[in-house]
Design an enzyme around this catalytic site. Structure first.
Site, PDB file in Angstrom:
ATOM      1  N   GLY A  47       0.796  -1.221   0.000  1.00  0.00           N
ATOM      2  CA  GLY A  47       0.000   0.000   0.000  1.00  0.00           C
ATOM      3  C   GLY A  47       0.827   1.267   0.000  1.00  0.00           C
ATOM      4  O   GLY A  47       0.482   2.250  -0.669  1.00  0.00           O
ATOM      5  N   ASN A  87      -7.800   3.760   8.920  1.00  0.00           N
ATOM      6  CA  ASN A  87      -7.194   2.590   9.550  1.00  0.00           C
ATOM      7  C   ASN A  87      -7.297   2.597  11.068  1.00  0.00           C
ATOM      8  O   ASN A  87      -7.243   1.546  11.709  1.00  0.00           O
ATOM      9  CB  ASN A  87      -5.719   2.476   9.137  1.00  0.00           C
ATOM     10  CG  ASN A  87      -4.954   3.763   9.363  1.00  0.00           C
ATOM     11  OD1 ASN A  87      -5.334   4.814   8.841  1.00  0.00           O
ATOM     12  ND2 ASN A  87      -3.883   3.706  10.124  1.00  0.00           N
ATOM     13  N   GLY A 120      -1.995  -6.479   0.157  1.00  0.00           N
ATOM     14  CA  GLY A 120      -2.354  -7.879   0.361  1.00  0.00           C
ATOM     15  C   GLY A 120      -2.507  -8.305   1.801  1.00  0.00           C
ATOM     16  O   GLY A 120      -3.426  -9.053   2.148  1.00  0.00           O
ATOM     17  N   CYS A 155       3.204   6.030  21.291  1.00  0.00           N
ATOM     18  CA  CYS A 155       4.440   5.809  22.059  1.00  0.00           C
ATOM     19  C   CYS A 155       5.155   4.543  21.654  1.00  0.00           C
ATOM     20  O   CYS A 155       6.370   4.458  21.737  1.00  0.00           O
ATOM     21  CB  CYS A 155       4.177   5.720  23.544  1.00  0.00           C
ATOM     22  SG  CYS A 155       2.640   6.230  24.160  1.00  0.00           S
TER      23      CYS A 155
END
Length: 393
Positions: free
Chosen positions: A72, A152, A201, A326
């Protein structure tokens, strides 16, 4: 304790058994270079083109509009840098959002140093852009709009079809980072008027290190990698045939059972969300309540820190992720959570649980049994929480 429950599928997914079985022969039997002319190479070439057809069918594209990459991030770079270079004589303005993956944001930062101008659209409290703001941001010199299909971190799905329609009307190219979306929600590049699309993928049961970019026929894109004539001179380098075969199979499988799997995951996701919010005081859902990825649950807890939460959950056999950065060496909270308006102290206490086909109702019950205890334990160790509780007494 070894991981019992894996709920970080937005980060990566295990390779599906069907995919693994399909891939193995291309390591051992059909290992030829697809660019060669002898028989063993022809098998590789045949597999390459079959995978191209599978990916194209999965997103409603034409076969010759699919180009394979290493993942990606490369596809995102190719879309932005490739279009910027190809259209530098036409304009120098790009529009994106504040909540994109760093593969987009860092590429935009690079392009700004090359003289391009970038507008970063804000988002509302649910992580959605404003179509009005987008339209007002388009200028005569705008060459590309890049808005991710689904986020995401918080799972919010953008109004992609509406963005595509607006971009097409304005004569501006539209790219979407669909790494989290392909194989999980319906994606149709023709109906949604998408000009370029990135996918990966390992987010849908294929191996790591393989991805693809859809480039609508006629869209000018300069290659990033030069060398051989592979991928119609769009992306040089000997093709990763096992990975590409795996990607094609994974897309085919995911699209075939998407409807049933979506229904199952939404039920599990909604149970996670509703019961965590009910069991843990001062918690909040991040992302859109309904327009979100089927398997995404992102919740913030006041008075605790995300990394400590992940470590305790890991000790209980639960793999998850946090809105705190973090763990990647930064003390800054997630740029996505900050963009939707969360203060630092709340953004640092976020938990992302992402479900996929490997997860079961029993997994959800186990997590629901552990998360409230972990949050309470961390709060009891928090001076801030103690101070707040003392004020309430």
């Amino acid at each position: 304790m070894a991981t019992k429950i894996y709920m970080d599928n937005a980060a990566t997914t295990p390779v599906r058994d069907e995919v693994l079985n399909t891939v193995i022969p291309y390591f051992k039997e059909y290992y030829g270079n697809a660019s060669s002319v002898y028989s063993i190479a022809k098998e590789s070439k045949k597999a390459l083109e079959k995978a191209r057809e599978q990916v194209a069918k999965g997103i409603g594209a034409k076969t010759d509009e699919i180009f394979f990459t290493a993942g990606g991030s490369e596809s995102d770079n190719m879309a932005l840098r490739g279009v910027a270079e190809a259209l530098k004589g036409k304009g120098n303005h790009i529009i994106t959002t504040k909540i994109e993956h760093h593969a987009i944001l860092h590429t935009c930062e690079y392009l700004e140093k090359q003289g391009y101008e970038v507008t970063y659209l804000s988002v509302d409290e649910f992580g959605k852009i404003s179509l009005d703001e987008l339209e007002k941001s388009i200028r005569p010199e705008t060459i590309l709009i890049s808005v991710m299909f689904a986020n995401n971190e918080i799972g919010t799905i953008q109004p992609v079809a509406e963005i595509g329609k607006l971009a097409r009307e304005k004569g501006v190219l539209f790219h979407t980072d669909a790494v989290q979306a392909v194989g999980h929600v319906l994606v149709d590049v023709e109906e949604m008027k998408i000009d370029l699309l990135s996918l990966s993928g390992h987010k849908l049961g294929a191996p790591k290190g393989v991805g693809a970019i859809y480039i609508r026929k006629g869209v000018p894109v300069q290659p990033l990698i030069f060398g051989g004539a592979q991928e119609k001179r769009k992306r040089a380098g000997t093709e990763n045939i096992p990975g590409i075969v795996g990607l094609g199979k994974a897309v085919e499988l995911a699209v075939a059972d998407m409807e049933a799997e979506t229904k199952r995951l939404v039920e599990l996701r909604d149970k996670l969300i509703s019961e965590i919010l009910a069991k843990v005081p001062e918690s909040r859902l991040n992302g859109h309540p309904t327009d979100r990825l089927p398997g995404n649950c992102n919740i913030s807890f006041a008075y605790i820190e995300g990394e400590s939460m992940l470590l305790l959950l890991d000790a209980m056999g639960i793999a998850a992720s946090s809105g705190s950065a973090c763990t990647s060496g930064s003390l800054d909270p997630s740029h996505v959570l900050m963009a939707i308006g969360l203060p630092h102290e709340i953004a640092h206490g976020s938990l992302r649980l992402t479900l996929d086909r490997i997860n079961t109702p029993e997994d959800v019950e186990y997590v629901l049994n552990k998360v409230p205890d972990v949050v309470q334990k961390l709060r009891e160790m928090s001076p801030l929480y103690e101070e707040v509780m003392n004020k309430k007494v």
